[in-house]
Enzyme design. Structure first.
Site, PDB file in Angstrom:
ATOM      1  N   LYS A 275      21.682  40.479  62.757  1.00  0.00           N
ATOM      2  CA  LYS A 275      20.737  39.759  63.619  1.00  0.00           C
ATOM      3  C   LYS A 275      19.896  40.772  64.389  1.00  0.00           C
ATOM      4  O   LYS A 275      20.386  41.842  64.734  1.00  0.00           O
ATOM      5  CB  LYS A 275      21.502  38.905  64.634  1.00  0.00           C
ATOM      6  CG  LYS A 275      22.141  37.655  64.066  1.00  0.00           C
ATOM      7  CD  LYS A 275      22.818  36.852  65.176  1.00  0.00           C
ATOM      8  CE  LYS A 275      23.575  35.656  64.617  1.00  0.00           C
ATOM      9  NZ  LYS A 275      22.702  34.642  64.004  1.00  0.00           N
TER      10      LYS A 275
ATOM     11  N   ARG B 218      29.813  28.511  57.919  1.00  0.00           N
ATOM     12  CA  ARG B 218      30.141  27.553  56.850  1.00  0.00           C
ATOM     13  C   ARG B 218      31.237  28.097  55.939  1.00  0.00           C
ATOM     14  O   ARG B 218      31.998  27.324  55.352  1.00  0.00           O
ATOM     15  CB  ARG B 218      28.862  27.195  56.076  1.00  0.00           C
ATOM     16  CG  ARG B 218      28.206  28.353  55.380  1.00  0.00           C
ATOM     17  CD  ARG B 218      26.755  28.061  55.012  1.00  0.00           C
ATOM     18  NE  ARG B 218      25.871  28.101  56.179  1.00  0.00           N
ATOM     19  CZ  ARG B 218      24.567  27.844  56.135  1.00  0.00           C
ATOM     20  NH1 ARG B 218      23.987  27.527  54.994  1.00  0.00           N
ATOM     21  NH2 ARG B 218      23.846  27.906  57.239  1.00  0.00           N
TER      22      ARG B 218
HETATM   23  N1  BES Z   1      25.919  31.330  64.788  1.00  0.00           N
HETATM   24  C1  BES Z   1      24.697  31.198  64.085  1.00  0.00           C
HETATM   25  C2  BES Z   1      23.905  29.962  64.498  1.00  0.00           C
HETATM   26  C3  BES Z   1      23.308  29.981  65.866  1.00  0.00           C
HETATM   27  C4  BES Z   1      22.029  30.475  66.067  1.00  0.00           C
HETATM   28  C5  BES Z   1      23.975  29.435  66.926  1.00  0.00           C
HETATM   29  C6  BES Z   1      21.465  30.450  67.327  1.00  0.00           C
HETATM   30  C7  BES Z   1      23.408  29.401  68.194  1.00  0.00           C
HETATM   31  C8  BES Z   1      22.147  29.908  68.378  1.00  0.00           C
HETATM   32  C9  BES Z   1      24.968  31.094  62.583  1.00  0.00           C
HETATM   33  O1  BES Z   1      26.077  31.776  62.130  1.00  0.00           O
HETATM   34  C10 BES Z   1      23.774  31.668  61.894  1.00  0.00           C
HETATM   35  O2  BES Z   1      23.546  32.828  62.035  1.00  0.00           O
HETATM   36  N2  BES Z   1      23.049  30.844  61.153  1.00  0.00           N
HETATM   37  C11 BES Z   1      21.884  31.263  60.466  1.00  0.00           C
HETATM   38  C12 BES Z   1      21.941  30.677  59.079  1.00  0.00           C
HETATM   39  C13 BES Z   1      20.907  31.227  58.145  1.00  0.00           C
HETATM   40  C14 BES Z   1      21.183  32.687  57.860  1.00  0.00           C
HETATM   41  C15 BES Z   1      20.931  30.414  56.869  1.00  0.00           C
HETATM   42  C16 BES Z   1      20.674  30.767  61.231  1.00  0.00           C
HETATM   43  O3  BES Z   1      20.744  29.669  61.792  1.00  0.00           O
HETATM   44  O4  BES Z   1      19.704  31.486  61.323  1.00  0.00           O
HETATM   45 MN    MN Z   2      25.604  33.807  61.683  1.00  0.00          MN
END
Ligand code: BES
Ligand code: MN
Ligand code: ZN
Length: 500
Positions: free
Chosen positions: A276, A350
């Site tokens: 990230k 997931r």
């Molecule tokens: N934990 C994150 C989702 C999240 C994002 C929670 C912002 C709270 C605030 C999750 O694991 C994630 O990173 N999801 C990605 C999925 C994508 C790579 C398909 C996302 O939402 O960007």
């Molecule tokens: Mn994630």
């Protein structure tokens, strides 16, 4: 903060005396007494203020010499017919917020049921107390400086309730729910260097004394059983992954199929090798908010001895980059046997849930499963901070969650599952891939989870990424970053529909 109930106060001897008025400013009998006792200070205050009795409005009057109390606080209840449990909780929290600001140490609530109210007086007292308690929360264990400015001096609230037994009965359950919410908030607020998977598991284990049966599966055991997806996420971390199983058997028939809650417990989500960006990584200690809610709800059920069989299963991992981390392009074999092509290591929740869901169905054959997960940024784009997303293969369960959400204020909004979206997660080489396309990200994530739900399992998925923590605007009942979202919702659902 201590909360106690009494039928009537012989005399209110110290602290703030909190009384009420309905919309229009009409004083309740206790408020009239306080007005008179103070030489009509309230009446004078009303004349020189904007107080109209709107719900949660406050008018504060310093007690004149001769009265043993420090001040009188008049609170608005709004229109009596509109008064409901949720509103009462907000009012209780608003009172406590003001008392904190004032530096008050004790208060007595003398708030009668206004004429025309639908909520009974015992319930009024209990829900005011519940809101007051929720507001009393603070997370200051890591501060060593400026403690006084954060310290809450309010040590005691006495709530007067003519129907004392009813108030105590109603609060007994709510007090347990508050305990569960505080636990969930603590878990979300804890920094990730402290609350790694093993520490989280230890804290759950410590809940055994509440009557919960707690088992912990470590990496060796999970490896033996084939948790390839969950372990894949954790393999870049120096911390060991854990699966925690909590059981509460509150019915006479211990064999009866339980209801099941499953939580995503990513103690820190760096994104893994699909790292990230800095700003997006902040707050990812809260990526275990689903697991926190499940744990808090299970504690609430056990503490109030709910007449239900329930299991709570949380998958605890840390998602980190490193030489051992999973790569985008890797293929994992999940506990279900289905293979998963990992194309983005940041879509890790997931993967954790896939194995936790399989395990839950195989071992417990539950009446239904509700999973809670801070799963996607897309749900925050879609619904913002006021609703969690709900996806379900069962209209009845989805409807019940919506009702429980309206009652508690933890609201949910349903989004679709559909074979069309399922096409978006087809893999070129494996059974499924862990990302969809650029659009409808919350739906493709839910659709992915559905691949791990057997046809006859009643299931709902709550994407709580927008509600598990809060930056900026705070709700008055939630004075911390971690909200404890979900504990009330699950508790209400159980109380309304699943207790023997
Ligand atoms: N934990 C994150 C989702 C999240 C994002 C929670 C912002 C709270 C605030 C999750 O694991 C994630 O990173 N999801 C990605 C999925 C994508 C790579 C398909 C996302 O939402 O960007
Ligand atoms: Mn994630
Ligand atoms: Zn995540």
């Amino acid at each position: 903060m201590q909360i106690s109930f009494a039928a009537t106060a012989a005399k209110i001897q110290s602290g703030s005396w909190v009384v009420a008025a309905s919309a229009g400013g009409a004083l309740t009998p206790a408020a009239q007494r306080a007005d008179k006792a103070s030489g009509f200070a309230l009446s004078r205050g009303l004349k020189v203020s904007r107080f109209t009795g709107k719900s949660g409005q406050l008018l504060e009057v310093l007690a004149p010499a001769g009265l043993p109390v420090s001040r009188i606080l008049l609170v608005g209840l709004g229109k009596p017919a509109d008064l409901d449990e949720k509103g009462l909780e907000t009012i209780g929290a608003q009172i406590v917020a003001r008392l904190h600001t004032l530096g008050e140490t004790a208060a007595t609530f003398e708030i009668e049921a206004p004429k025309g109210a639908k909520v009974k007086s015992g319930e009024i007292a209990a829900h005011l107390a519940f809101g007051a308690r929720l507001r009393s929360y603070g997370f200051n264990k890591y501060r060593t400086q400026n403690l006084d400015e954060h310290k809450k001096r309010l040590a005691e609230i006495r709530v007067l309730a003519p129907d004392l037994a009813a108030a105590k009965r109603a609060y007994a359950g709510l007090g347990a729910v508050a305990d569960g919410i505080f636990l969930a908030r603590d878990l979300v607020n804890e920094p990730p260097n402290v609350l790694h998977p093993e520490e989280f598991a230890r804290r759950v284990k410590a809940l055994s004394k509440s009557g919960l049966k707690v088992e912990v599966l470590g990496e060796a055991e999970m490896k033996k059983q084939g948790f390839g997806a969950l372990l894949g996420v954790g393999q870049g971390s120096s911390r060991e992954s854990q699966l925690v199983v909590m059981q509460w058997n509150g019915t006479k028939n211990r064999k009866a199929a339980p209801i099941a809650f499953v939580g995503k417990g990513v103690c820190f989500d760096s994104g893994g090798l699909s790292l990230k960006p800095g700003a997006g990584m902040m707050g990812m200690k809260g990526d275990m908010g689903g697991a926190a809610a499940v744990t808090g709800a299970m504690l609430a059920l056990a503490t109030r001895k709910a007449k239900v069989n329930a299991v709570g299963i949380i998958g605890l991992v840390e998602n980190m980059p490193g030489g051992d981390a999973i790569r985008p392009d890797d293929v994992l074999t999940s506990l279900s046997g289905q293979t998963i092509e990992v194309l983005n290591t940041d879509a890790e929740g997931r993967l954790v849930l896939a194995d936790a869901l399989t395990y839950t169905q195989r071992r417990f054959k539950p009446k239904f499963i509700i999973d809670l997960a801070t799963l996607t940024g897309a749900i925050v784009q879609t619904l913002g901070f006021e609703h969690a997303g709900v996806f379900s293969n069962d209209d009845k369960l989805a409807g019940r969650l919506a009702d429980a959400g309206r009652y508690t204020g933890e609201r949910v909004w349903r989004l679709p599952l559909d074979p069309f979206y399922d096409k978006m997660i087809r893999s070129k080489i494996a059974d499924v891939k862990n990302i969809g396309g650029a659009n409808s990200g919350a739906i493709t994530a839910a659709q992915f989870l559905k691949r791990f739900i057997q046809d006859d399992t009643v299931w709902a998925h709550l994407d709580i990424a927008g509600v598990a923590w809060q930056d900026g605007e705070h709700k008055v009942q939630i004075p911390s970053w971690g909200t404890g979202w979900g504990v009330r919702l699950l508790n209400r659902l159980v109380k309304e529909h699943y207790e023997a």
